[in-house]
Enzyme design. Sequence first.
Site, PDB file in Angstrom:
ATOM      1  N   ASP A 453       0.813  -1.209   0.000  1.00  0.00           N
ATOM      2  CA  ASP A 453       0.000   0.000   0.000  1.00  0.00           C
ATOM      3  C   ASP A 453       0.849   1.261   0.000  1.00  0.00           C
ATOM      4  O   ASP A 453       0.377   2.330  -0.392  1.00  0.00           O
ATOM      5  CB  ASP A 453      -0.914   0.021   1.231  1.00  0.00           C
ATOM      6  CG  ASP A 453      -1.997  -1.034   1.165  1.00  0.00           C
ATOM      7  OD1 ASP A 453      -1.826  -2.006   0.406  1.00  0.00           O
ATOM      8  OD2 ASP A 453      -3.000  -0.909   1.882  1.00  0.00           O
ATOM      9  N   GLU A 522      -5.167  -4.157  -7.321  1.00  0.00           N
ATOM     10  CA  GLU A 522      -6.115  -4.927  -6.514  1.00  0.00           C
ATOM     11  C   GLU A 522      -7.465  -4.230  -6.549  1.00  0.00           C
ATOM     12  O   GLU A 522      -7.578  -3.074  -6.154  1.00  0.00           O
ATOM     13  CB  GLU A 522      -5.605  -5.098  -5.074  1.00  0.00           C
ATOM     14  CG  GLU A 522      -5.154  -3.838  -4.371  1.00  0.00           C
ATOM     15  CD  GLU A 522      -4.650  -4.097  -2.968  1.00  0.00           C
ATOM     16  OE1 GLU A 522      -3.600  -4.751  -2.839  1.00  0.00           O
ATOM     17  OE2 GLU A 522      -5.305  -3.661  -2.004  1.00  0.00           O
TER      18      GLU A 522
END
Length: 890
Positions: A453, A522
Amino acid sequence: MAAPLHAKTAFSPTQVDDGAGSTTAVAQWQMQSSAKAQQSGAAISSSGFSTHGWYPVSGRATVMAGLLENGTYKNVFYSDNLRAVQVPDASGNLFVNPWWYRTEFTLARNAAGMHTLLRTNGIIASADVWVNGHQVADHAAVAGAYPVHLLDVTRWVHAGNNVLALRVHPADPRRSLSIGWVDWNPTPPDNNMGPWRGVDIVRSGPVELRFPQVTPTLSLPDLTHAALTVKVQARNLDTVAHEVTITGTVAGVSLRQTIRLAPGQTQTVSFTPQTDPGLDLDHPNVWWPVGMGAHPLYALQMSATVDGAVSDRAETRFGIRSVSSKLTKQGYRQFLINGKPLLIRGAGWAPDMFLRDNPKRMEAEFSYIRNLGLNTIRSEGKLENSRFYDLADRDGIMVLAGWECCDKWESAAKTGGAPWDAADLKVAQASMASEARLLRNHPSVIGFLIGSDNALPPAVAKMYVDTLHAEDWSTPIIAAASAQATAETGPSGMKMSGPYAWVPPSYWYADKLGGAFGFNSETSAGADIPRLEDLVRMLSPQEQEALWKYPELRQYHASAAWSPFASIAPFDTALAKRYGAPKDLADYVAKAQLDNYDNTRAQFEAYNAHMDAANPSTGVIYWMLNNAWPSLHWHLYDYYMNPAGAYFGAKKANEPVHIQYSYDTHAIMLVNQTSTREHGLNASIRVRNLDGRVRYQQQLHDINLAGSSARQLATLPMPAGLSPTYFVELELTSADGKPVSRNVYWLSTQADKLDWAHSNWYLTPVTQYADLTALQSLPAATSEAKATMRREGSDNVVTVTLSVPASARTVALFQHVSIKQSAHGKLALPILWSDNDVTLWPGESITLTARYAGQGTAAPVIEVGGWNVPTRSFPIVVGSQSNASQGKPR
């Protein structure tokens, strides 16, 4: 805590293969909490120590996995039973103290010059190591989920029976570089503490060989030459110098080099086309991803000889291919394999929640990946062992590996996050080096994401990149899965802008956020509801009722309790608005399957459609492929491996040659995912009212389609007199009339409208929903089925012909076919279907095939049911045995 049950087989010492270069995995342990086993490591690792009351467990068992093997807890995947495991019992919290793992191994001899080494392949979180009463390493030295440690224990072992003991320390992914689950599922009560990747006993002569590797350099674009660089590390384990001869064979080429090693010296031995001209190969067998070509592999065997005797052996397999990447004009990453760009169509991998090793299941999961038409798996942490990558190599499935988000792995990257100390940096560097050595020979691995992330601080990013380069890493190193950069890697070329919760199918065609452009690392529309039979075995009656009646309640099987995804209200609201409020659980499941199919298909199709656009799509990772436990969220197939709507929607979209509808422009597109040009295709386009009447049709002939491309074929008009809910039916056939692709959409004249301005990181609100409620008014349909079965090796191959009589009054919408092992038996799972969840109009028929492992002698049956098709059973006519492999659904 309940007393341990007797193991299925009695504990017995591991018999070590005594040959030089042998590796023997510890197959069994006995396990006990240090709160109960309070003796010293010296005592526990001594011969004759009593392990009465200890738990016999398998070689790669975490503490929870071991307790489950012993039947200590029942049905932990049902309802919220797992919560009870986290409640301390009379002896306190089970998982705050270290646990002992003890095993015994037998050496046939301890000949002069032979060395015995322990190889720990990753331990969560760390371990003190004892052998025969002696501590040989402490938990500061043997720490981390991924570092491989090799300990020379020769001076402490002897011929006959030996004892190995590990004192495994508790894990906490917030404080150690181990494994965490974030919002994927509940946290395992033990935080996966244990020797999750196992421990090996290695035997070597005075010189050990380690880390064999082959780095191919492939000529582009002609692919006619490959230069191989072969390396192996030789280490002198003795206190005296040795002359050692390294020999090997690779691609039919013999290798030989003699070196001298000082005591304790390590040297990397290299072979190149300059030293060995045979390593410059002509016309090599090139490895291609699935759909682009074959996946051939080569082998390297090496040995070290000292004083005329074999001292050690090493081997590996590899593929010859080139991997590179570039940034598009818009700054998104485009992968090229052997010089050719391709669209990454992938999904996110999850191992078992308790990290249980199940080779048969892993093999089945790869068969599903092939069957789904995917070409890539992304591993966000939870990195697997070599078997996983061997299967990916074999099947041509690319792997994007990387570290995980949100815990210690990225704590230093977050504002206010805990910085790493020297011990953390040591474990991280060892983790990166070990993973590089594991992955670098596998042609399936096409890159490594050093961040997930978040991009990492400069010092950490540089350490990772330097470590990868030191290990001869040859594929792209990517800063993060999000749109961030580091000085060493440059921009990631990725976007991670969601969604993760429900959005309508039209969302994917947008030119913003998670729409089909660039590389989305994602993303999905969130909830994926299993079929009814699986909901019943994972949810209590109260949870089942809440699922369809009280969408605002948080579901234990949706996500971690703190996560916004623990409530699937956005999905349930959309389902009720678009398809009508559910009447009961079965009705809810039926509507969920329609939605999951439609939405998952649209996600992949949108990225397909835009692969050649001005702002091209270069990759999409569906979040996720599978689940670590039975879940209502984020999967293409559920934990029970029962394919449902999302599975068949993805499979439909990822057909090798495919016809599809675009939600944004009403265009009809053709997509060719193969590298082969198609000639003479024929397309049939029909728009039907709800009652089945054709309102528009078009036939197109002699269509050519280049490989790895998408092209627009036509644009659908909005015909007069169209019912508010209508269908689009698309068919593609080959020049000789054989079916190539068939695709059916249910659509509304009232569009879904998105409120882009109020988007957040996981969804975009909807201000108007498509109205598909009229589907509820479809009369019951009649469908007939005929099925035959033949045997191919150990598999049953079933051919099913579904048909709707010409005299029928209505469409047979979304028919699902399943196979039971007997009339009242279990479902045949895992299973590979050529197609499923199909829609037919009166007078139409379709032939489907399925493959599954044959079991028992009972006569299997098929069950057919659908949206408006009552479920019926049909017998299967059994044919003869065959050794053929044609017709295999892949």
